[in-house]
Design an enzyme around this catalytic site. Structure first.
Site, PDB file in Angstrom:
ATOM      1  N   TRP A 195       0.805  -1.223   0.000  1.00  0.00           N
ATOM      2  CA  TRP A 195       0.000   0.000   0.000  1.00  0.00           C
ATOM      3  C   TRP A 195       0.835   1.270   0.000  1.00  0.00           C
ATOM      4  O   TRP A 195       0.297   2.349  -0.184  1.00  0.00           O
ATOM      5  CB  TRP A 195      -0.921   0.013   1.237  1.00  0.00           C
ATOM      6  N   PRO A 204      -3.496  -5.965  -5.875  1.00  0.00           N
ATOM      7  CA  PRO A 204      -2.994  -4.830  -5.089  1.00  0.00           C
ATOM      8  C   PRO A 204      -3.297  -5.022  -3.607  1.00  0.00           C
ATOM      9  O   PRO A 204      -4.094  -5.886  -3.229  1.00  0.00           O
ATOM     10  CB  PRO A 204      -3.776  -3.649  -5.655  1.00  0.00           C
ATOM     11  N   SER A 240       6.363  -7.005   2.970  1.00  0.00           N
ATOM     12  CA  SER A 240       7.178  -7.285   4.147  1.00  0.00           C
ATOM     13  C   SER A 240       8.009  -8.555   3.962  1.00  0.00           C
ATOM     14  O   SER A 240       7.643  -9.464   3.199  1.00  0.00           O
ATOM     15  CB  SER A 240       6.265  -7.456   5.365  1.00  0.00           C
ATOM     16  N   CYS A 267      10.257   1.513   2.158  1.00  0.00           N
ATOM     17  CA  CYS A 267      11.215   0.454   2.480  1.00  0.00           C
ATOM     18  C   CYS A 267      12.662   0.908   2.380  1.00  0.00           C
ATOM     19  O   CYS A 267      13.531   0.314   3.001  1.00  0.00           O
ATOM     20  CB  CYS A 267      10.961  -0.785   1.634  1.00  0.00           C
ATOM     21  N   GLU A 321      12.021  -2.465  11.275  1.00  0.00           N
ATOM     22  CA  GLU A 321      11.469  -1.336  10.524  1.00  0.00           C
ATOM     23  C   GLU A 321      10.398  -0.648  11.362  1.00  0.00           C
ATOM     24  O   GLU A 321       9.405  -1.283  11.733  1.00  0.00           O
ATOM     25  CB  GLU A 321      10.795  -1.851   9.246  1.00  0.00           C
TER      26      GLU A 321
HETATM   27  P1  ADP Z   1       2.734  -4.328   4.021  1.00  0.00           P
HETATM   28  O1  ADP Z   1       3.422  -4.436   5.332  1.00  0.00           O
HETATM   29  O2  ADP Z   1       3.347  -3.387   3.056  1.00  0.00           O
HETATM   30  O3  ADP Z   1       1.246  -4.264   4.104  1.00  0.00           O
HETATM   31  P2  ADP Z   1       2.509  -7.104   3.441  1.00  0.00           P
HETATM   32  O4  ADP Z   1       3.695  -7.937   3.250  1.00  0.00           O
HETATM   33  O5  ADP Z   1       1.662  -7.315   4.627  1.00  0.00           O
HETATM   34  O6  ADP Z   1       3.075  -5.647   3.328  1.00  0.00           O
HETATM   35  O7  ADP Z   1       1.573  -7.162   2.171  1.00  0.00           O
HETATM   36  C1  ADP Z   1       2.044  -6.919   0.874  1.00  0.00           C
HETATM   37  C2  ADP Z   1       1.090  -7.546  -0.101  1.00  0.00           C
HETATM   38  O8  ADP Z   1       1.063  -8.956   0.117  1.00  0.00           O
HETATM   39  C3  ADP Z   1      -0.354  -7.073   0.031  1.00  0.00           C
HETATM   40  O9  ADP Z   1      -0.927  -6.957  -1.267  1.00  0.00           O
HETATM   41  C4  ADP Z   1      -0.982  -8.195   0.800  1.00  0.00           C
HETATM   42  O10 ADP Z   1      -2.368  -8.297   0.576  1.00  0.00           O
HETATM   43  C5  ADP Z   1      -0.266  -9.378   0.186  1.00  0.00           C
HETATM   44  N1  ADP Z   1      -0.375 -10.628   0.956  1.00  0.00           N
HETATM   45  C6  ADP Z   1      -0.332 -10.783   2.287  1.00  0.00           C
HETATM   46  N2  ADP Z   1      -0.533 -12.084   2.621  1.00  0.00           N
HETATM   47  C7  ADP Z   1      -0.690 -12.775   1.457  1.00  0.00           C
HETATM   48  C8  ADP Z   1      -0.945 -14.131   1.095  1.00  0.00           C
HETATM   49  N3  ADP Z   1      -1.096 -15.085   2.016  1.00  0.00           N
HETATM   50  N4  ADP Z   1      -1.065 -14.442  -0.221  1.00  0.00           N
HETATM   51  C9  ADP Z   1      -0.931 -13.509  -1.158  1.00  0.00           C
HETATM   52  N5  ADP Z   1      -0.711 -12.203  -0.898  1.00  0.00           N
HETATM   53  C10 ADP Z   1      -0.571 -11.829   0.387  1.00  0.00           C
END
Ligand code: ADP
Length: 500
Positions: free
Chosen positions: A171, A196, A249, A304, A404
């Site tokens: 995001w 997204p 992440s 990041c 972070e």
């Molecule tokens: P942030 O900390 O930037 O929100 P995340 O790593 O939590 O980063 O999420 C980054 C992306 O990965 C988002 O689009 C999130 O919906 C997606 N995401 C998180 N978990 C899963 C999953 N199990 N399968 C696919 N996409 C995922």
């Protein structure tokens, strides 16, 4: 395919006003059609500055994800067989349309993500630049002919598209994190399914609309919104998906890397960072302070590659801390849509809790709050604004020095020698970006070579650009985005051994 007609979503009236009457796209894009979820479920998109629900997007599941993969798979051979020049023309047209609509797209981004409007405008230009670069670079995706060891043989090396690519984005940069992947993927001849982030789907769908207007063929770009796990699992279960490109992440990236092993996907991972920012005694102090502010506080520190920990040499430590503090105090916090605001809201309550817990931990371990360290109330808005903060006397045990923070917090520590600075800078599981400031040319090369990071800013805190390879080492990821190196991520090498 089980496509339903687009759901008519009644968007908030003030939102329509803010986006200058443009009807908001809230359906998902599959095979050139705007579709809703089979069971009619939706996800709310909220403005982090106000908590106002600005729209509801479709919550697609596994079945629709398979439809999207199906559309991408079927569109693949035709797209791959067009010329690089034809693909480039369409990709560049999308960039042009994004720039045409910069004002609308920027407002939309600020509404769903919170960043100041000026930064959102900048991101749209930056996002378009990845498309422009890839549109040209696709034309230079050359193969090879290698001299053979037998007179009647020829060795040909072809570059071919990897195939259906799953793009999963975060995001914090709702447009640029998509186009940085989309540009080279399309240029190399791949078709894509984009998922997204749940917090910022509207920018992605707006890009999808412009892709349709640009004339990119149906099925080449599919964009699906919804809960992450069912969409992700359906992508990883489908053998027609050949590539994952993820930004997010480290924790989620590691988990997805495991899932991607099922079908042995090619993977590009751009994960977390913990950037050191080193100021040597001989640095140009004006530049170092300006760069520290820009590098730390852009996007409220939710970036990041933003500086996470500052190391300042003993001879200039006091001067740097006092000048940095003055600059930080001058930053304006508020709604990203208000004129002159430089620090918007944090993305959600969990982000606020993390920032507060890091500050609490730092002060309990001897950190000295020089500026900030508290929430800021913005009239008529959600309680999600945090004052830009400077903590002096950082030590290695503090959370701010290891994890972070993803917020507007600058912790600073003093060091004595160059080797101490390098050791402390490299003492991290992350290896994305590092910055340092010096006017000594020999030291510049020595330090640049010693830092265990994929990106090094030497007297520069803004290294991201479309033509450079962006990416990390260690727990910060795999692969590179941007420039000609990005094309390698989306093309497969085929060796043809030809006997005459
Ligand atoms: P942030 O900390 O930037 O929100 P995340 O790593 O939590 O980063 O999420 C980054 C992306 O990965 C988002 O689009 C999130 O919906 C997606 N995401 C998180 N978990 C899963 C999953 N199990 N399968 C696919 N996409 C995922």
């Amino acid at each position: 395919m089980r496509h339903r007609p687009p759901a008519l979503v009644d968007t908030h009236s003030s939102f329509r006003h803010l986006t200058k009457g443009h009807r908001l796209q809230t359906s998902s894009l599959i095979g050139g059609k705007w579709v809703g979820s089979a069971d009619g479920t939706t996800l709310a998109v909220t403005n982090p500055a106000t908590d106002e629900v600005i729209a509801r997007v479709q919550a697609l599941g596994a079945a629709e994800t398979r439809d999207a993969v199906d559309a991408a798979y079927r569109a693949g051979p035709r797209w791959a067989s067009t010329t690089a020049a034809e693909r480039g023309t369409l990709i560049a047209r999308l960039a042009t349309l994004m720039r045409r609509d910069v004002e609308r797209l920027a407002r939309l981004m600020t509404l769903e993500q919170g960043k100041p409007l000026a930064e959102a405008r900048g991101e749209i230009g930056y996002a378009a630049s990845f498309l422009d670069w890839a549109a040209e670079e696709g034309k230079r995706l050359k193969g090879e002919i290698i001299p053979a060891s037998a007179a009647d043989k020829r060795i040909l090396v072809l570059r071919q598209p990897v195939g259906v690519t799953a793009i999963i984005t975060p995001w914090n940069f709702p447009a640029a994190m998509i186009t940085r992947k989309l540009g080279p993927a399309l240029a190399a001849g791949c078709t894509v399914v984009i998922k997204p982030a749940e917090d910022t789907p509207l920018s992605a769908l707006a890009i999808g609309e412009l892709a349709c207007e640009a004339g990119i063929p149906d099925g080449v770009i599919n964009i699906i919104t919804g809960k992450a796990a069912p969409i992700g699992d359906a992508m990883f279960d489908d053998p027609r998906v050949r590539k994952l490109s993820f930004t997010g992440s480290t924790e989620v990236g590691r988990m997805l890397m495991g899932k991607a092993s099922k079908n042995l996907l090619r993977i590009s991972l751009e994960l977390g960072g913990h950037a050191p920012f080193i100021v040597f005694d001989d640095a140009d102090m004006d530049r170092a302070v300006d760069a520290a502010v820009a590098c730390k506080f852009r996007n409220a520190g939710q970036t990041c590659i933003c500086a996470n920990r500052f190391y300042v040499q003993a001879g200039v430590y006091d001067e740097f801390v006092s000048r940095f503090a003055v600059a930080i105090e001058g930053l304006r916090v508020g709604d990203g849509l208000s004129d002159g605001v430089q620090i918007g809201p944090l993305i959600n309550d969990a982000a606020m809790e993390k920032v507060e817990s890091h500050i609490q931990n730092a002060t309990s371990l001897g950190g000295r709050l020089v500026v900030g360290g508290k929430r800021v109330r913005v009239d008529g808005h959600a309680d999600r604004f945090y004052a830009p903060t400077l903590v002096a006397e950082m030590t290695p045990e503090m959370l701010v020095c290891r994890e972070e923070t993803f917020g507007p917090v600058a912790p600073v520590a003093k060091f004595n020698s160059e080797s101490e600075a390098i050791t402390r800078a490299n003492d991290s599981e992350f290896g994305l970006a590092a910055y340092f400031f010096t006017r000594d040319a020999s030291r510049l090369m020595r330090v640049a070579e010693s830092l265990e990071y994929g990106i090094v800013g030497a007297n520069d805190a803004a290294p991201s650009t479309a033509q450079a390879p962006f990416g990390g080492v260690k727990h910060s990821g795999l692969g590179r985005e941007g420039g000609s190196h990005a094309m390698d991520e989306y093309s497969e090498i085929k060796y043809v051994s030809w006997r005459l």
